[in-house]
Design a protein around this motif. Structure first.
Motif, PDB file in Angstrom:
ATOM      1  N   ASP A   9       0.837  -1.200   0.000  1.00  0.00           N
ATOM      2  CA  ASP A   9       0.000   0.000   0.000  1.00  0.00           C
ATOM      3  C   ASP A   9       0.875   1.255   0.000  1.00  0.00           C
ATOM      4  O   ASP A   9       0.569   2.237  -0.675  1.00  0.00           O
ATOM      5  CB  ASP A   9      -0.926   0.015   1.212  1.00  0.00           C
ATOM      6  CG  ASP A   9      -1.986  -1.082   1.145  1.00  0.00           C
ATOM      7  OD1 ASP A   9      -2.309  -1.508   0.024  1.00  0.00           O
ATOM      8  OD2 ASP A   9      -2.472  -1.489   2.218  1.00  0.00           O
ATOM      9  N   LEU A  10       1.943   1.236   0.786  1.00  0.00           N
ATOM     10  CA  LEU A  10       2.872   2.351   0.823  1.00  0.00           C
ATOM     11  C   LEU A  10       3.516   2.582  -0.540  1.00  0.00           C
ATOM     12  O   LEU A  10       3.693   3.726  -0.978  1.00  0.00           O
ATOM     13  CB  LEU A  10       3.951   2.116   1.888  1.00  0.00           C
ATOM     14  CG  LEU A  10       3.473   2.111   3.349  1.00  0.00           C
ATOM     15  CD1 LEU A  10       4.606   1.702   4.279  1.00  0.00           C
ATOM     16  CD2 LEU A  10       2.940   3.483   3.734  1.00  0.00           C
ATOM     17  N   GLU A  11       3.843   1.496  -1.205  1.00  0.00           N
ATOM     18  CA  GLU A  11       4.479   1.619  -2.519  1.00  0.00           C
ATOM     19  C   GLU A  11       3.511   2.196  -3.540  1.00  0.00           C
ATOM     20  O   GLU A  11       3.875   3.060  -4.344  1.00  0.00           O
ATOM     21  CB  GLU A  11       4.976   0.240  -2.978  1.00  0.00           C
ATOM     22  CG  GLU A  11       5.624   0.215  -4.363  1.00  0.00           C
ATOM     23  CD  GLU A  11       6.858   1.087  -4.453  1.00  0.00           C
ATOM     24  OE1 GLU A  11       7.192   1.536  -5.565  1.00  0.00           O
ATOM     25  OE2 GLU A  11       7.501   1.341  -3.403  1.00  0.00           O
ATOM     26  N   ARG A  12       2.252   1.722  -3.510  1.00  0.00           N
ATOM     27  CA  ARG A  12       1.247   2.261  -4.431  1.00  0.00           C
ATOM     28  C   ARG A  12       1.024   3.758  -4.173  1.00  0.00           C
ATOM     29  O   ARG A  12       0.901   4.546  -5.110  1.00  0.00           O
ATOM     30  CB  ARG A  12      -0.076   1.497  -4.292  1.00  0.00           C
ATOM     31  CG  ARG A  12      -0.117   0.181  -5.040  1.00  0.00           C
ATOM     32  CD  ARG A  12      -1.537  -0.327  -5.169  1.00  0.00           C
ATOM     33  NE  ARG A  12      -2.114  -0.647  -3.871  1.00  0.00           N
ATOM     34  CZ  ARG A  12      -2.039  -1.852  -3.295  1.00  0.00           C
ATOM     35  NH1 ARG A  12      -1.411  -2.841  -3.920  1.00  0.00           N
ATOM     36  NH2 ARG A  12      -2.595  -2.055  -2.123  1.00  0.00           N
ATOM     37  N   HIS A  13       0.977   4.119  -2.905  1.00  0.00           N
ATOM     38  CA  HIS A  13       0.796   5.535  -2.559  1.00  0.00           C
ATOM     39  C   HIS A  13       1.962   6.372  -3.070  1.00  0.00           C
ATOM     40  O   HIS A  13       1.762   7.464  -3.631  1.00  0.00           O
ATOM     41  CB  HIS A  13       0.667   5.688  -1.041  1.00  0.00           C
ATOM     42  CG  HIS A  13       0.528   7.100  -0.594  1.00  0.00           C
ATOM     43  ND1 HIS A  13      -0.650   7.812  -0.700  1.00  0.00           N
ATOM     44  CD2 HIS A  13       1.444   7.973  -0.054  1.00  0.00           C
ATOM     45  CE1 HIS A  13      -0.470   9.033  -0.245  1.00  0.00           C
ATOM     46  NE2 HIS A  13       0.784   9.159   0.154  1.00  0.00           N
ATOM     47  N   ALA A  14       3.177   5.873  -2.876  1.00  0.00           N
ATOM     48  CA  ALA A  14       4.359   6.607  -3.327  1.00  0.00           C
ATOM     49  C   ALA A  14       4.347   6.793  -4.840  1.00  0.00           C
ATOM     50  O   ALA A  14       4.676   7.874  -5.352  1.00  0.00           O
ATOM     51  CB  ALA A  14       5.629   5.876  -2.884  1.00  0.00           C
ATOM     52  N   ALA A  18       4.068  10.328  -6.812  1.00  0.00           N
ATOM     53  CA  ALA A  18       5.122  10.678  -7.773  1.00  0.00           C
ATOM     54  C   ALA A  18       4.522  11.104  -9.104  1.00  0.00           C
ATOM     55  O   ALA A  18       4.989  12.056  -9.739  1.00  0.00           O
ATOM     56  CB  ALA A  18       6.068   9.495  -7.964  1.00  0.00           C
ATOM     57  N   LYS A  19       3.470  10.421  -9.530  1.00  0.00           N
ATOM     58  CA  LYS A  19       2.790  10.798 -10.771  1.00  0.00           C
ATOM     59  C   LYS A  19       2.128  12.165 -10.645  1.00  0.00           C
ATOM     60  O   LYS A  19       2.187  12.989 -11.565  1.00  0.00           O
ATOM     61  CB  LYS A  19       1.747   9.737 -11.143  1.00  0.00           C
ATOM     62  CG  LYS A  19       2.330   8.416 -11.616  1.00  0.00           C
ATOM     63  CD  LYS A  19       1.233   7.428 -11.976  1.00  0.00           C
ATOM     64  CE  LYS A  19       1.821   6.108 -12.453  1.00  0.00           C
ATOM     65  NZ  LYS A  19       0.748   5.123 -12.773  1.00  0.00           N
ATOM     66  N   LYS A  20       1.485  12.399  -9.504  1.00  0.00           N
ATOM     67  CA  LYS A  20       0.844  13.694  -9.286  1.00  0.00           C
ATOM     68  C   LYS A  20       1.881  14.808  -9.262  1.00  0.00           C
ATOM     69  O   LYS A  20       1.661  15.893  -9.811  1.00  0.00           O
ATOM     70  CB  LYS A  20       0.061  13.677  -7.965  1.00  0.00           C
ATOM     71  CG  LYS A  20      -1.177  12.807  -7.986  1.00  0.00           C
ATOM     72  CD  LYS A  20      -1.989  12.934  -6.717  1.00  0.00           C
ATOM     73  CE  LYS A  20      -2.698  14.269  -6.652  1.00  0.00           C
ATOM     74  NZ  LYS A  20      -3.671  14.318  -5.520  1.00  0.00           N
TER      75      LYS A  20
END
Length: 207
Positions: A9-14, A18-20
């Motif tokens: 979940d942390l990786e998906r959030h990161a 990063a895309k934003k």
């Protein structure tokens, strides 16, 4: 107590952040222009003058010469006025040109004369290229009652305002022509107000 987020979940959030961030930086890279803005604060909600003074104090903090012309409000003591006159008059000029709201003066001819005098002072300040921001507090009220001609005001702002000067115009019921001409318009929406519950204007909140 909530469970700690899972590594995936942390990786998906990161990755999402990063895309934003990349998209935001791409947008900001194309925003390089600067200009003096015509800024309008209008609407029935509280906060029009308060927000405008926030920008004036930003200018003061940056050492940018600025000025305030109050069109309707009389010479009563307010926090902003007293602070500027006592501490920052070297950076910010403050001119209280009105004598109170129209229902207090009950003298249309005098109100029109005072509005005209305030507009003449406003033009003098706006023409000075050293002054970076001029706040025209409650000018929308004067325009609403036709104490001033909206076409004259817009023509002056279009033709005589220096390119890097910001002009802030506050007050309810901003004319549609002014909204159309402005670069930045904020409408304060009234949701709740203590006045309706019998609470009077209070120091530190309203003045």
């Amino acid at each position: 107590m909530t469970d700690a987020p899972k590594p995936e979940d942390l990786e998906r959030h990161a990755q999402k952040m990063a895309k934003k961030k990349a998209a935001r930086e791409k947008i900001m890279a194309g925003k390089t222009g600067e200009k003096g803005l015509i800024i309008v604060h209008t609407g029935k909600g509280k906060g029009k003058t308060t927000a405008a003074f926030g920008m004036i104090f930003r200018c003061i903090a940056h050492g940018m010469p600025c000025a305030v012309v109050q069109f309707i409000k009389g010479g009563m003591s307010t926090g902003e006025r007293d602070l500027i006159l006592s501490r920052f008059s070297d950076v910010c000029q403050f001119h209280t040109m009105g004598e109170g709201f129209t229902w207090e003066t009950q003298d249309k001819a005098r109100d029109m004369a005072m509005a005209r005098a305030a507009w003449e002072k406003a033009k003098e300040l706006i023409r000075d290229p050293e002054i970076r921001m001029v706040l025209l507090d409650e000018i929308n009220i004067a325009l609403r009652y036709d104490y001033l001609d909206i076409d004259e005001v817009l023509r002056f702002l279009r033709e005589e305002k220096p390119p890097m000067t910001h002009v802030v115009l506050t007050g309810r019921n901003a004319k549609p022509e002014l909204i159309e001409a402005a670069d930045l318009v904020t409408e304060m929406e009234l949701v709740k107000h203590p006045f309706r519950a019998g609470v009077k204007a209070q120091i530190g909140v309203e003045y």
